[in-house]
Design an enzyme around this catalytic site. Structure first.
Site, PDB file in Angstrom:
ATOM      1  N   SER A   1       0.827  -1.172   0.023  1.00 13.69           N
ATOM      2  CA  SER A   1       0.003  -0.176  -0.028  1.00 13.69           C
ATOM      3  C   SER A   1       0.811   1.121   0.010  1.00 13.69           C
ATOM      4  O   SER A   1       2.181   1.088   0.176  1.00 13.69           O
ATOM      5  CB  SER A   1      -0.728   0.057   1.245  1.00 13.69           C
TER       6      SER A   1
ATOM      7  N   TYR B   1      -2.221  -1.305  10.659  1.00 13.24           N
ATOM      8  CA  TYR B   1      -2.178  -1.462   9.059  1.00 13.24           C
ATOM      9  C   TYR B   1      -0.906  -0.857   8.308  1.00 13.24           C
ATOM     10  O   TYR B   1      -0.105  -1.678   7.600  1.00 13.24           O
ATOM     11  CB  TYR B   1      -3.252  -0.804   8.547  1.00 13.24           C
TER      12      TYR B   1
END
Ligand code: NAD
Length: 261
Positions: A143, A156
């Site tokens: 990401s 995350y």
């Protein structure tokens, strides 16, 4: 049909980015093993639809990526039903948002188990088979949050930075085994994972989802536009091509300029 004869396993491919990647790989001729949660009838429609649209074999295995034994069993199931895994896309991921001091311990464990440990166990399970064939492509879906941070996303961001580290280690170890290991680092992609965040933001701030859709992207990306799952699928197909044979250990940003700032 550059990937004809190759077998791809895409984790978390019943939805969003993983589904886009599975479709793109099938479109390039690969047989595909789908994975992920969801309604059995909906998944079967997806499976049969991809197989029919592209004339490839498509299987489904519902392994829970937070369980290492289930990942190993899924890789063995793929080898048995489609052939050994040539292309492994570690994509399954979840999100939870809260400040560090409020972040529930069990949510930390869950996000790390799926988003980071799942990538480790996925790579570990497919590497011996790829080594035996002397060819392999491992694509880890990290990401923009594998490169930079945002508030309220401690698990995350930690997991995605960890994915970048694991990707580089595997790339170095496999550099002369015919196997490349890379990470795709998307910015905003409009999938159920992001739709949930939009709804939370709208509820919290008393605005509409439409307002938040623009605000969320504009806050981070110079290009105020979502990347599509199909575009990420196109990048995955490129990574499987001969043109990318010497690209390894790389974070590939596809993020509308997010991490250029
Ligand atoms: P999504 O919620 O649409 O899809 C997630 C998929 O993972 C689904 O198929 C779901 O069933 C599966 N999954 C979740 N937990 C699982 C588990 N324990 N075992 C097996 N499957 C499981 O999300 P998405 O946006 O498509 O995200 C896919 C990946 O892309 C994730 O790793 C995410 O972090 C990453 N990503 C997404 C964005 C974005 O903007 N959407 C941006 C950057 C990175």
């Amino acid at each position: 049909m550059t990937l004809k004869g190759k077998v791809a396993l895409v984790t978390g491919s019943t939805s969003g980015i993983g589904l886009g990647i599975a479709r793109a790989l099938a479109g390039a001729g690969a047989d595909v093993m789908l994975n992920g949660f969801g309604d059995a009838a909906v998944i079967e429609t997806l499976r049969a639809g991809i197989a029919a649209a592209h004339g490839v074999r498509v299987g489904y295995n519902g392994a829970d990526i937070s369980r290492p034994a289930a990942i190993a069993a899924m890789v063995a199931d793929t080898a048995r039903t489609l052939g050994g895994v040539d292309i492994m896309v570690n994509n399954a991921g979840i999100q939870f948002t809260a400040n560090v001091e409020d972040f529930p311990d069990e949510k930390w464990d869950q996000v790390i188990a799926v988003n980071l440990s799942g990538v480790f166990h996925g790579m570990k399970a497919v590497i011996p088979g790829m080594k035996a064939k002397g060819w392999g492509r491992i694509i880890n879906i990290a990401s923009a949050h594998g490169l930079v941070a945002s508030a309220q996303k401690v698990a995350y961001v930690a997991a995605k930075h960890g994915v970048m580290g694991a990707t580089k280690v595997a790339a170095i170890e496999l550099a002369n085994a015919g196997i490349t290991v890379n990470a795709i680092c998307p910015g905003w992609v409009l999938t159920p994972l992001v739709e949930r965040q939009l709804k939370d933001r709208a509820d919290k701030e008393g605005t509409t989802v439409e307002y938040q859709t623009h605000a969320l992207v504009a806050e981070k990306q110079p290009m105020v536009q979502f990347t599509t799952p199909a575009q990420i699928g196109g990048l995955a197909v490129f990574l499987c091509s001969d043109a990318a044979a010497t690209m390894t250990g790389v974070p590939l940003s596809i993020d509308g300029g997010w991490t250029a700032q």
